[in-house]
Enzyme design. Structure first.
Site, PDB file in Angstrom:
ATOM      1  N   CYS A 119      -0.122  -6.225 -98.345  1.00  0.00           N
ATOM      2  CA  CYS A 119      -0.989  -7.227 -98.972  1.00  0.00           C
ATOM      3  C   CYS A 119      -1.475  -8.164 -97.876  1.00  0.00           C
ATOM      4  CB  CYS A 119      -0.245  -7.995-100.051  1.00  0.00           C
ATOM      5  SG  CYS A 119      -1.180  -9.377-100.741  1.00  0.00           S
TER       6      CYS A 119
ATOM      7  N   CYS B  74      -8.300 -10.028-102.602  1.00  0.00           N
ATOM      8  CA  CYS B  74      -7.476  -8.921-102.107  1.00  0.00           C
ATOM      9  C   CYS B  74      -7.816  -8.724-100.636  1.00  0.00           C
ATOM     10  CB  CYS B  74      -7.747  -7.650-102.905  1.00  0.00           C
ATOM     11  SG  CYS B  74      -6.841  -6.195-102.296  1.00  0.00           S
ATOM     12  N   GLY B  75      -6.852  -9.020 -99.772  1.00  0.00           N
ATOM     13  CA  GLY B  75      -7.101  -8.935 -98.340  1.00  0.00           C
ATOM     14  C   GLY B  75      -7.319  -7.519 -97.849  1.00  0.00           C
TER      15      GLY B  75
ATOM     16  N   ASN C 256      -3.445 -10.934 -98.047  1.00  0.00           N
ATOM     17  CA  ASN C 256      -3.271 -12.353 -98.363  1.00  0.00           C
ATOM     18  C   ASN C 256      -1.795 -12.728 -98.372  1.00  0.00           C
ATOM     19  OD1 ASN C 256      -6.079 -13.022 -98.815  1.00  0.00           O
ATOM     20  ND2 ASN C 256      -5.946 -11.821-100.697  1.00  0.00           N
TER      21      ASN C 256
END
Length: 287
Positions: free
Chosen positions: A68, A217-218, A70
């Site tokens: 993930c 969503c990174g 973020n």
């Protein structure tokens, strides 16, 4: 903590041990009966000397995720702000199920406010584009793997979803599940919907596997910028506008770098004997 509105509950597992993390993720993520989050992230002791911590992510539905973007910025913030790593450091390495990620820290007044993550090498997983039929719509997407799977849909190539940014939450949620669980993706997929503003700027809406629509969503932003770059639609540096804020993506060959904020919203204590015990040493912790 949150990065661009992509919020998770973080547990310091240098001090705590959690049993049944899949069930705990579902309970804690519920916005009515729990704290409320897109999921749960455990900040664990490193597996070896090559990293400063290990990040394990559980989605809203309790399923595991490998990476993930973020979330890992917030893990970097936590281990710096809370003294797990030296205050002299300006870089850290965090291990994940998708491999070790290096993060450069931006420090203001002794706290991390933003970070740049070396997301690693992105990979196209099919054709550019690849055809798919979802909910009686014939569409084109570009598959990208950035440690987890993504399907990127450019609005300009898909007139049937040209109004997707105006869909209400209910319609987007119902249709998003059909994208996520399409038979083309046996392990489910993160789906990104992209409006190109210019070669240097895009707008994005995302439906994440296991969590539904999120504010950001990174890995999705990274996958979208990379897909656009490989398709000749975008330059190698792209500003991505998400519902929760902006991310900057830079591509060098197939290597991707993501820069964005990291914010601690609040901290607290949860008393739940079913899930928590003290971790007296790192050997007690099941990664």
């Amino acid at each position: 903590m949150q990065g661009c509105g992509n919020d998770y509950v973080y547990v310091n597992c240098f001090d705590e041990k959690i049993s049944e993390p899949e069930e705990f993720a579902k309970k804690i993520s519920d916005r009515h009966f729990g704290v409320g989050a897109d999921g749960l992230i455990l900040i664990l002791p490193p597996l070896n000397d090559d990293s400063d911590a290990f990040m394990q992510l559980y989605n809203f539905d309790g399923s595991k995720a490998s990476m993930c973007g973020n979330g890992i910025r917030c893990v970097a913030k936590y281990i710096y702000d809370h003294g797990i790593i030296s205050k002299e450091k300006r870089e850290t390495s965090i291990d994940t199920p998708a491999g070790i990620k290096k993060i450069s820290l931006e420090i203001h007044d002794g706290k991390v406010t933003a970070a740049t993550v070396d997301m690693g090498e992105a990979k196209i997983t099919g054709g550019i584009p690849e055809k798919i039929r979802v909910n009686d719509m014939d569409l084109n997407f570009i598959g990208v793997n950035v440690g987890n799977p993504h399907a990127v849909y450019f609005i300009e190539d898909n007139p049937e979803i040209k109004n997707i940014f105006s869909w209400d939450d209910s319609k987007f949620s119902i249709t998003g599940v059909k994208f996520e669980r399409h038979p083309r993706f046996p392990d489910r997929v993160n789906s990104e919907f992209i409006e190109i503003i210019s070669r240097d700027e895009i707008k994005m809406r995302v439906f994440e596997r296991g969590s539904g629509e999120t504010m950001a969503c990174g890995t999705g932003a990274t996958a979208s910028a990379f897909a656009g770059f490989k398709a000749g639609k975008l330059n190698s540096e792209v500003l991505v506008h998400l519902r929760g804020g902006d991310l900057k993506i830079k591509i060098e060959n197939s290597q991707c770098f993501m820069t964005g904020s990291a914010v601690e919203v609040f901290s607290g204590e949860i008393f739940c004997k079913r899930f928590f015990t003290s971790a007296t040493n790192s050997s007690d912790i099941n990664h």
